[in-house]
Every structure is written in structure tokens, then in C-alpha cells.
Write a protein that holds these residues in place. Structure first.
Motif, PDB file in Angstrom:
ATOM      1  N   ARG A 208       1.187   3.586  19.610  1.00  0.00           N
ATOM      2  CA  ARG A 208       1.928   4.906  20.266  1.00  0.00           C
ATOM      3  C   ARG A 208       3.010   5.585  19.653  1.00  0.00           C
ATOM      4  O   ARG A 208       3.205   6.606  19.268  1.00  0.00           O
ATOM      5  CB  ARG A 208       2.244   4.119  21.863  1.00  0.00           C
ATOM      6  N   PRO A 217      10.751   8.693  18.560  1.00  0.00           N
ATOM      7  CA  PRO A 217      11.412   9.163  17.347  1.00  0.00           C
ATOM      8  C   PRO A 217      12.876   9.464  17.438  1.00  0.00           C
ATOM      9  O   PRO A 217      13.401   9.132  16.527  1.00  0.00           O
ATOM     10  CB  PRO A 217      10.661  10.535  17.333  1.00  0.00           C
ATOM     11  N   HIS A 218      13.280   9.893  18.664  1.00  0.00           N
ATOM     12  CA  HIS A 218      14.668  10.280  18.666  1.00  0.00           C
ATOM     13  C   HIS A 218      15.511   8.885  18.428  1.00  0.00           C
ATOM     14  O   HIS A 218      16.552   9.021  17.837  1.00  0.00           O
ATOM     15  CB  HIS A 218      15.140  10.882  19.954  1.00  0.00           C
ATOM     16  N   LYS A 221      15.794   8.029  14.909  1.00  0.00           N
ATOM     17  CA  LYS A 221      16.663   8.738  14.258  1.00  0.00           C
ATOM     18  C   LYS A 221      18.052   8.210  14.555  1.00  0.00           C
ATOM     19  O   LYS A 221      18.876   8.317  13.508  1.00  0.00           O
ATOM     20  CB  LYS A 221      16.524  10.410  14.668  1.00  0.00           C
TER      21      LYS A 221
ATOM     22  N   TYR B 312       0.626  11.951  18.375  1.00  0.00           N
ATOM     23  CA  TYR B 312       1.885  11.573  18.493  1.00  0.00           C
ATOM     24  C   TYR B 312       3.187  12.734  18.820  1.00  0.00           C
ATOM     25  O   TYR B 312       3.963  12.574  19.853  1.00  0.00           O
ATOM     26  CB  TYR B 312       2.443  10.751  17.419  1.00  0.00           C
ATOM     27  N   GLU B 315       3.090  14.012  22.412  1.00  0.00           N
ATOM     28  CA  GLU B 315       3.708  13.105  23.391  1.00  0.00           C
ATOM     29  C   GLU B 315       5.291  13.131  23.392  1.00  0.00           C
ATOM     30  O   GLU B 315       6.035  13.133  24.348  1.00  0.00           O
ATOM     31  CB  GLU B 315       3.444  11.521  23.402  1.00  0.00           C
ATOM     32  N   PHE B 316       6.032  13.146  22.032  1.00  0.00           N
ATOM     33  CA  PHE B 316       7.154  13.202  21.845  1.00  0.00           C
ATOM     34  C   PHE B 316       7.980  14.335  21.489  1.00  0.00           C
ATOM     35  O   PHE B 316       9.001  14.778  21.250  1.00  0.00           O
ATOM     36  CB  PHE B 316       7.705  12.090  20.800  1.00  0.00           C
ATOM     37  N   ARG B 319      11.522  15.531  22.827  1.00  0.00           N
ATOM     38  CA  ARG B 319      12.545  14.760  22.571  1.00  0.00           C
ATOM     39  C   ARG B 319      12.791  14.829  21.100  1.00  0.00           C
ATOM     40  O   ARG B 319      13.906  14.653  20.584  1.00  0.00           O
ATOM     41  CB  ARG B 319      12.106  13.389  22.796  1.00  0.00           C
ATOM     42  N   MET B 320      11.741  15.082  20.216  1.00  0.00           N
ATOM     43  CA  MET B 320      11.920  15.333  18.884  1.00  0.00           C
ATOM     44  C   MET B 320      12.789  16.573  18.840  1.00  0.00           C
ATOM     45  O   MET B 320      13.890  16.608  17.829  1.00  0.00           O
ATOM     46  CB  MET B 320      10.682  15.323  18.127  1.00  0.00           C
ATOM     47  N   ALA B 323      16.421  16.319  19.565  1.00  0.00           N
ATOM     48  CA  ALA B 323      16.953  15.307  18.545  1.00  0.00           C
ATOM     49  C   ALA B 323      17.317  16.132  17.198  1.00  0.00           C
ATOM     50  O   ALA B 323      17.689  15.553  16.175  1.00  0.00           O
ATOM     51  CB  ALA B 323      16.291  13.845  18.417  1.00  0.00           C
ATOM     52  N   GLY B 324      16.729  17.311  17.263  1.00  0.00           N
ATOM     53  CA  GLY B 324      16.837  18.225  15.909  1.00  0.00           C
ATOM     54  C   GLY B 324      15.743  17.598  14.971  1.00  0.00           C
ATOM     55  O   GLY B 324      16.042  17.892  13.634  1.00  0.00           O
ATOM     56  N   MET B 325      14.743  17.255  15.285  1.00  0.00           N
ATOM     57  CA  MET B 325      13.696  16.553  14.180  1.00  0.00           C
ATOM     58  C   MET B 325      12.826  17.727  14.200  1.00  0.00           C
ATOM     59  O   MET B 325      12.396  18.431  14.833  1.00  0.00           O
ATOM     60  CB  MET B 325      13.282  15.209  14.615  1.00  0.00           C
ATOM     61  N   PRO B 326      12.239  17.835  12.910  1.00  0.00           N
ATOM     62  CA  PRO B 326      11.253  18.881  12.566  1.00  0.00           C
ATOM     63  C   PRO B 326      10.068  18.539  13.416  1.00  0.00           C
ATOM     64  O   PRO B 326       9.704  17.531  13.409  1.00  0.00           O
ATOM     65  CB  PRO B 326      11.108  18.980  10.994  1.00  0.00           C
ATOM     66  N   GLU B 328       5.730  20.091  14.057  1.00  0.00           N
ATOM     67  CA  GLU B 328       4.643  20.749  13.440  1.00  0.00           C
ATOM     68  C   GLU B 328       4.385  22.281  14.389  1.00  0.00           C
ATOM     69  O   GLU B 328       4.099  23.307  13.852  1.00  0.00           O
ATOM     70  CB  GLU B 328       3.453  20.016  13.387  1.00  0.00           C
TER      71      GLU B 328
END
Ligand code: SF4
Ligand code: SF4
Lengths: 539, 330
Positions: A208, A217-218, A221, B312, B315-316, B319-320, B323-326, B328
Motif C-alpha cells: 500500500r 509519503p509525507h 519526507k 498510490y 490514495e495519498f 497529503r503529498m 507536504a509539498g511533494m511533487p 503527477e
């Protein structure tokens, strides 16, 4: 740890006590401390694995499907046709006994069914009974056993008392690899819903979130950024640790324990320092945030399902090749299975060190290089400024993890690095290192607390070799390159050899690495203060 | 138990053949029918077993590496124990098949008080195994002299070497002595080592007893039987040329020997003695460790369910982004 743990003196009283009824009698007693909890239904459901339900090995009724026997026999037939290894290993053992005392679980427990040959016979006897002429006609006389529920329970007990370390296979005149047999047996058991928690939860997490620990993911990070801060505190250098960055040259993948557990964490600091110092154009990935693969302890299909993300992510991010961190079973998968299962990786390039220009031709097809190969090459080319005296407080030895040793032959690279970054290095006795290395006793998904007695028993040979160098050379740090080792050798040594810590190879690199613009280091990567500078100069 | 069952089985074979040859007049059966039947069973059985092994593919390249890998140019790799070339693999296999290299590594682990684990070299099994197999091979080759006329000089040479010490009449052949000693040793360790006794099956004892019986009956025929070699040779060449003849005066002992050999041949494909073929096909030994250099293809590979990056991210994603994550897709 649990109060049921016996004292070392008691545990070391190992007696070889074969039952007079012989091994064909399948009775086992699920004694506390020697087995692992069953997998909870949720994880099996998430992964789409058969027969999810609540049960425990100590239950009388294991709630198997009615036709469990047919499922297993059919599964065995299928695997005999698919794997020459299984077919040949079922037929060729001569019970010469050469492998018998090579297994750490046999040495530490004295249980005769932990002799690799007998472990294999537990499955082989069913094979003989159902698949060979002699067995069909003569039955027990020809070493055949019918697959009964007791036999199945016995399988569960003993195939989860094998860490798939392959030490037995080194000594067998036919190369019979009991690890391979254990893998098949575990696959068969999984077909009817017999799985353990410590394997299935990491697997479903990994499926998952990309890592065993279920770090999202956060969170991933955050952990990396936290490490960056910490490294800055220690070294005064602020490093860059890009995540999910497209167009990087290299994708770096390491076990999740490296950014979440101790002492793994110090190795992570070592990676970060190293990559910064050489100016590596690389990225982390939150989707491929796990190098380890607990699928290896479950089934070939799970290996493939979990490992697919590595190439997928390399493709998405457009990197040229992949660098892999310190892990044991991860490297068994990458080295022996990944190219076959998830390849061809023809969208990647043959790995080439951007610093030294070395082409890693030995990884030309899989396109994945082990960090110790990468770092050894850097050191050999004199590209790192190292001050090994910063590791002088450590007197080190090195534990070869089973998989890199017996499935790759990665023996010299780590030693070369350690000798370059540590002034004090001592080898353990030769029967316990390199291809003859002893398992930590907790690999292959058995590193769970309820299984502690068995882990301590299985780890006895390793610990005993550490004891030897501890007594003789005052060794106080056992280095290794495996996330499971770092997690499980720590309690093992606490129990058997207090006074010896566990560390990673790149932790030592990070300590010794002289970084541009760094402040004077007052502590090592663990935050342990160095003695005042004058002292160390004068020695 | 196991051991007695096997012993009685072999004794029964001996008694049967004695009775057959001396009382029941089964000469033709023992001398012609059974050898042919055994030979046929052996050939068909062995071929069948080997085909069955070979039919199962090798989906993954899984050599057990027993030395340094071939990686960086300046690190010396272990060419035999971790081969990366065909020559290395052949070398590894030759050493394995001819000299039992893996067994040579054997050690004995002993847990003493302390606890202190000590390891000692243990070459007995290696020595016993090697002595048995090599003497068996030489004896086997020596037997060619009964099947060909004129006897090639190299066979006579071999026999001459074998009887180097020139004791006794007929000259005592070393291999006879060695094979009996080695087999006895292998049997005794099975009986007296508790680990071995625990793991041994009737089949393990049976093979040893049968081989011992064959060796003993052969020794009896050669040294005490006083039979006419030319008669044996007539029978052997007759069998070989498919024009079997039953000469007189080969004696009961010879029929016992022949019958036991027939039993061994017929038993072979159904037994662990097939390790003779299995050793060549073991994927942990006969593959080069070139896993990352060359792709190995699994013939039954099939697609599996995976968790894709898109799933993936779906789902996230929030939150990505937080958190400032790149991502798609926004
Ligand atoms: S060493 Fe090999 S042949 Fe001998 S008992 Fe063990 S698995 Fe069987
Ligand atoms: S693979 Fe390791 S744990 Fe399993 S039987 Fe062999 S030596 Fe024991």
C-alpha cells in the motif's frame, strides 16, 4: 522483553534429544517463545490471499478449507513441474548428514527436526508418499508419510524455524538448498491460509505505502528531513535530500528501517553525508521507499508483486540506474530474482559511477548497484577524504549477512570499506564468516518478539563468534549491512554478549568522512561525544 | 527397525538366489532373464527420471555462492566457488563430481560449556564417500574385461595397478579391500552416530547392505569360488551380443553375485542412488553467478497484480500536496 526468557546459562544447555519414535512421528508442541503469531485476516484480504480468518497455531482447529489436502498436493505437483530445484532436491538427498550440524537452529536448540536434512524430509516424505512409485507401494517403509493435519502443523512449526539462510546448501554435496524447500513449503501453506503476522503485515503495508512500516509519503519526507537536520547538527553541513525528483541520474532505494529504526538510522546519516560530499545527482522515492521485500519469505508471486515498484519508479522518474542500500534479503531479491521477475530493465543504462567513471558491468542487465560496491570504488579511486581515527572508539568486527554472502558473494567490498574507515577491525573465526557465516537467527520473517526464545537459540552461533573477538580483541561493535541484522542482532548481543553494539558500514563511512565546510566534529553520528581533541591528537 | 528390515531384505535376496541357482534350477532366469530385465529397467528408469528433472525448468538463477563475486576489476573473484564463466562452472562441477568438493568443507560443530562453540574439520565422510565411489568406479571398469575380447591393455593395466602389492593368489585387489572398508564405515556411522541413526530410512541401509552383499559375493567368487573365468566370459559376451548362452560350471556364488547386481540395477532408478544424476542438475551448483550481468528468463513467468504509482498517488495525493511533494496529477 518477555518474562519467559530463560537465562543465558539455561538456554545454552542444549541437548540433542531425538524422540525414540523417530522423525516420522509428526507430533509438535507449540511451546511459548518458539513460534510466531498467525497473520490477521485484514492483511490477507488486502493482498487477496486465500482463507483470511482469525486463528492461532495453539488452537486445535486451524479452520482450514475442507479440501486443504488436495490444495496442497496439487500445489506441490505444480511446483515440482515449475521448479527443477524442487524436483531434484526431492529426489537426490542421500541423508549423508553433512548438513546436519550446519544449521544455527539445530546447534542452538538440539531439536533433531531442525537438522536441514530432516526439515526437508518433512516435505519430502509427503512427496514420496504421493509422487513416487516406491512410496505409493511401500508407504512408510519407503519413507513416505501421508499428509495429515499433524504433518501440516509440524510443517508450520519447522518451516517457520528456518531462516532461509542457505548455510546448509554450502556443505551439501549436491547443493541441496533447504532454504529453497522452506520457500516452497511456505508457499504451499499459504495456499490454505497459513501465514504469519510478522510477514504479512509488512507485506500489505509495503504493497500500500511502498514500505514495510506503512510510512505514508509525507511521513517519509518528514523522516528524511529530520535526518538532514540531525546531520547538520553533527557536521555543520546542510545536505540536500531530494524526494520523488524527476530527471535525477540515480534512484536510491534502501530498507525503511534505515529511516525509522535504530541503529539503522546512523547508517542513513552516513548515506546522506556521503551523497552530499560527492555531489551525487540522485533522488529518494516515497513510492519505492522500501528496499526489503518480505514477499521473499512468503512466495515468489509476492516477491514479484512487491518488487515491481523499483523499476516502475525508476521509469517514472527517468533515472539512469538504481543504487541500493544496506540490506540482506533485499539483495537476494535484486541479485537473483529482480531481473528475471521485473525485467528487462532496458529503459535504464548500464550503471556508471558519475564520480569515478567506473562502469559496473557486473550489473549491466539488472542495472542496480550495491552501495558497498559503489563506495568501495570511490575509496579505491581516492575520491573520499577519510579520517579513520574518528572511529577509534570502536573496535569492530563484521557480520556477513546470509544473502549477500551466499546468494551474491559480496564479501570483499564491505571489508575494504571498513578497513579504510576504521583503524581497528578484527575478523571472527573463519567457520563463522564469509560463505560460512551464521545467520542472526531472526531472518526470513522470524524476527518477532513472541518468537524470542527461538531467535536467541538460533542466534547463539553468531553471538558466540562475536564473544570470541570480544574476549580476545575487546571488540565492541559488530558491523553489518542488513536491516534485519541491525534490528535483531542488537537484542541478541544484549542477551549473549553484553557490551557489543551493532552498527552499519556506512555509519562508519559517515563518521570518517571529512566533509567540505564541516565544523569540528565533537560527536560521532550517534551523538556520542568524542574525547577532547588534544587527547586524540596525542595518540 | 529400519536397519533390520533392510538387512532381512538383502538376506532374502541372497537366499532366494542361492535356492534358485542350486535347487530350483533357475539358471536361465538368474543368468539371462533377470539381467536383461534389470538392464532394461535401469536404462528406461534412469532416462525417465532424468527427463522428468530436465522437464522442470529453472525459473530463477539461484547459485549458492561460496566465494567472492565478480564485481569491481580490482577485487579478486573466486572463479570456482562463485563462477562467472562457463569454464568456472565446469570447474566447479568437475571438482564437485570427481572430488566431492563441498563435502571436503565439512566441519563438526560442538557446543561446549561456556557456552563455547567449537568447530573441527571433519573429513571422514568425505574420505569414506570418495573411497567408496572411486573404488566402485574402478571395479566397474575392471569388469569390462569379461565383456570384451581381446581385453584392452588399459584395463589390464588398471587391474595391474589395482593389484600392485601382489599379495595372495589370485592377487588381492586393493579396490576390493577399499570398497569393503568404506562401505562398512558408511554403515557404521549410520548406526552409531545418533544424528545419522535418527535421519536414516530403511532405504539408506538397504542400499548399503545391497552394495556390501554385492562386494562380498564378488570377493567370494574371485578369491574362493574357483570358477572358470572363461565360462563367465562366455555368459557375459553372450548377454552383450544378444545371443545368451548358459555355460556350465559358473557356480551358485556367481549367480548370487549376478542376481544382486541385477537387483541393484533394477532398484537404482527408484532410489536415492539417482543422486548420481541429480548432482549434475542441481541449480545451486551448475549455474554461473552472472545474475545482474545477464538476464535470466523464466519460461512460466506470468503477470501479477501490482500496486501502481497512480493508485498510490490517488490514495495519498492530498497529503503529498500538503507536504509539498511533487505529484503527477493535481
Ligand atoms: S548434505 Fe545434502 S545429501 Fe547430505 S543429508 Fe544434507 S541435504 Fe541430504
Ligand atoms: S537454510 Fe539455514 S535455517 Fe534453513 S535449514 Fe538451512 S541452515 Fe537451517
Amino acid at each position: 522483553m518477555s518474562e519467559h526468557k530463560p537465562k543465558p546459562e539455561e538456554l545454552a544447555q542444549v541437548e540433542f534429544a531425538p524422540s525414540p519414535r523417530g522423525w516420522m512421528d509428526p507430533t509438535v508442541e507449540f511451546r511459548k517463545g518458539t513460534w510466531c503469531y498467525s497473520a490477521v485476516p485484514e492483511t490477507l484480504e488486502y493482498l487477496g490471499l486465500p482463507n483470511p480468518r482469525r486463528w492461532q497455531p495453539t488452537d486445535h482447529d486451524w479452520k482450514l478449507p475442507d479440501n486443504w489436502r488436495e490444495i496442497i498436493v496439487h500445489g506441490l505437483r505444480e511446483r515440482l513441474r515449475k521448479y527443477r530445484s524442487l524436483q531434484v532436491f526431492m529426489d537426490t538427498c542421500v541423508r549423508c548428514g553433512a548438513c546436519a550440524d550446519k544449521c544455527h537452529f539445530f546447534i542452538g536448540s538440539g531439536d533433531p527436526k531442525n537438522m536441514p536434512v530432516v526439515r526437508a524430509e518433512l516435505l519430502r516424505s509427503v512427496y514420496r508418499n504421493d509422487f513416487t512409485t516406491a512410496g505409493r507401494i511401500l508407504g512408510k517403509l519407503a519413507g513416505g508419510r501421508e499428509l495429515t493435519i499433524d504433518v501440516l502443523k509440524e510443517w508450520f512449526y519447522y518451516f517457520y524455524q528456518c531462516t532461509e539462510c542457505r548455510r546448509c546448501s554450502v556443505f551439501c554435496p549436491y547443493g541441496i538448498d533447504t532454504a529453497e524447500i522452506t520457500m516452497m513449503a511456505r508457499e504451499l501453506m499459504s495456499l490454505v491460509g497459513l501465514n504469519i503476522e510478522w510477514i504479512c503485515t509488512p507485506m500489505s503495508n509495503c504493497y500500500r505505502t511502498g514500505n514495510h512500516l506503512g510510512v505514508q509519503p509525507h511521513g517519509f519526507k518528514d523522516s528524511i528531513e529530520f535526518a538532514v537536520d540531525e546531520l547538520e547538527e553533527i557536521t555543520g553541513v546542510r545536505v540536500n535530500a531530494p524526494i520523488n525528483r524527476k530527471g535525477a541520474e540515480i534512484l536510491f532505494i534502501t530498507p525503511s528501517a534505515d529511516y525509522f529504526a535504530s541503529p539503522h538510522y546512523y547508517t542513513l546519516l552516513g548515506y546522506l553525508a556521503l551523497f552530499h560530499e560527492i555531489g551525487l545527482d540522485y533522488t529518494w522515492s516515497s513510492y519505492a521507499s522500501e528496499g526489503g521485500n518480505f514477499g521473499l519469505f512468503h512466495s515468489a508471486e509476492m516477491v514479484k508483486r512487491l518488487n515491481a515498484k523499483m523499476y516502475a519508479e525508476a521509469r517514472r522518474l527517468g533515472v539512469k540506474w538504481i543504487l541500493g542500500g544496506e540490506c540482506g534479503h533485499m539483495w537476494r531479491v535484486i541479485h537473483q530474482y529482480m531481473g528475471t521477475m521485473n525485467g528487462p530493465a532496458d529503459f535504464l543504462e548500464v550503471p556508471r559511477s558519475p564520480i569515478t567513471g567506473t562502469e559496473f558491468v557486473h550489473a549491466a542487465s539488472t542495472k542496480m548497484v550495491h552501495i558497498s560496491e559503489f563506495t568501495a570504488d570511490l575509496i579505491k579511486h581516492g575520491r573520499l577524504k577519510l579520517d579513520p581515527s574518528r572511529n577509534d572508539h570502536w573496535r569492530t568486527t563484521f557480520h556477513d549477512s546470509c544473502n549477500p554472502a551466499r546468494a551474491m558473494g559480496l564479501l570483499e567490498e564491505p571489508r575494504y570499506i571498513i578497513k579504510s574507515v576504521c583503524n581497528h577491525f578484527f575478523e571472527m573465526p573463519e567457520n563463522t564468516i564469509r560463505e560460512q557465516t551464521f545467520c542472526c537467527g531472526s531472518g526470513a520473517g522470524l524476527g518477532t518478539d513472541e518468537n524470542m526464545e527461538m531467535r536467541l537459540r538460533g542466534g547463539l552461533p553468531r553471538a558466540n563468534a562475536v564473544q570470541f573477538v570480544h574476549d580476545r580483541h575487546d571488540v565492541n561493535l559488530l558491523l553489518c549491512m542488513c536491516a534485519i541484522d541491525k534490528a535483531t542482532l542488537t537484542p541478541l548481543l544484549e542477551y549473549w554478549v553484553p557490551g557489543v553494539d551493532v552498527g552499519g558500514v556506512h555509519e562508519m563511512v559517515g563518521n570518517a568522512l571529512v566533509m567540505k565546510g564541516e565544523k569540528e566534529r565533537t560527536t560521532d553520528l550517534r551523538g556520542q561525544p568524542y574525547p577532547a581533541k588534544e587527547d586524540s591528537r596525542n595518540v | 527397525m529400519s536397519i533390520l528390515v533392510s538387512l532381512f531384505a538383502v538376506i532374502a535376496l541372497v537366499v532366494l538366489s542361492i535356492a534358485g541357482a542350486s535347487v530350483l534350477g533357475w539358471q536361465y532366469i538368474l543368468g539371462v532373464v533377470l539381467p536383461y530385465a534389470a538392464m532394461a529397467t535401469f536404462v528406461i528408469g534412469v532416462v525417465y527420471r532424468v527427463i522428468r528433472w530436465a522437464r522442470s525448468p529453472v525459473p530463477f538463477r539461484i547459485p549458492t555462492t561460496c566465494g567472492q563475486q565478480k564485481s569491481l576489476s580490482w577485487i579478486k573473484s573466486s572463479r570456482l566457488d562463485n563462477p562467472h564463466t562457463l569454464a568456472g562452472v565446469i570447474g566447479r562441477m568437475v571438482l564437485e563430481v570427481l572430488f566431492f568438493r563441498s563435502l571436503f568443507r565439512n566441519t563438526r560443530a560442538e557446543l561446549r560449556s561456556g557456552p563455547r562453540l567449537v568447530y573441527g574439520p571433519d573429513k571422514w565422510l568425505w574420505a569414506g564417500g570418495l573411497a567408496f565411489h572411486w573404488s566402485f568406479l574402478i571395479i566397474f571398469i575392471r569388469h569390462f574385461k569379461y565383456f570384451v575380447e581381446p581385453v584392452p591393455s588399459w584395463i589390464l593395466g588398471l587391474q595391474g595397478l589395482d593389484g600392485f602389492f601382489q599379495v595372495g593368489l589370485p592377487v588381492l585387489l586393493l579396490t576390493d579391500l577399499i570398497i569393503l572398508t568404506a562401505l562398512s564405515f558408511l554403515l557404521l556411522r549410520r548406526v552409531f552416530d545418533p544424528k545419522l541413526r535418527y535421519m536414516s530410512l530403511p532405504a539408506d541401509y538397504f542400499a548399503l547392505f545391497l552394495l556390501l552383499a554385492i562386494a562380498l559375493s564378488g570377493v567370494y567368487v574371485r578369491y574362493f569360488g574357483k570358477i572358470d573365468i572363461s565360462n563367465v566370459k562366455e555368459l557375459a559376451t553372450g548377454l552383450l551380443s544378444l545371443h545368451p548362452v548358459l555355460p556350465d560350471g559358473v557356480g551358485t556364488a556367481f549367480y548370487v553375485h549376478l542376481f544382486l547386481v541385477s537387483a541393484l540395477l533394477a532398484y537404482f532408478p527408484f532410489s536415492k542412488l539417482m543422486h548420481m544424476g541429480g548432482v549434475f542438475l542441481s541449480p545451486t551448483r551448475n549455474l554461473a553467478n552472472t545474475n545482474r550481468r545477464r538476464r535470466h528468463v523464466n519460461p512460466w513467468d506470468y503477470p501479477v497484480a501490482v500496486h501502481t504509482y497512480d493508485e498510490y498517488e490517488d490514495e495519498f495525493r492530498d497529503r503529498m500536496k500538503d507536504a509539498g511533494m511533487p505529484v503527477e496529477r493535481e
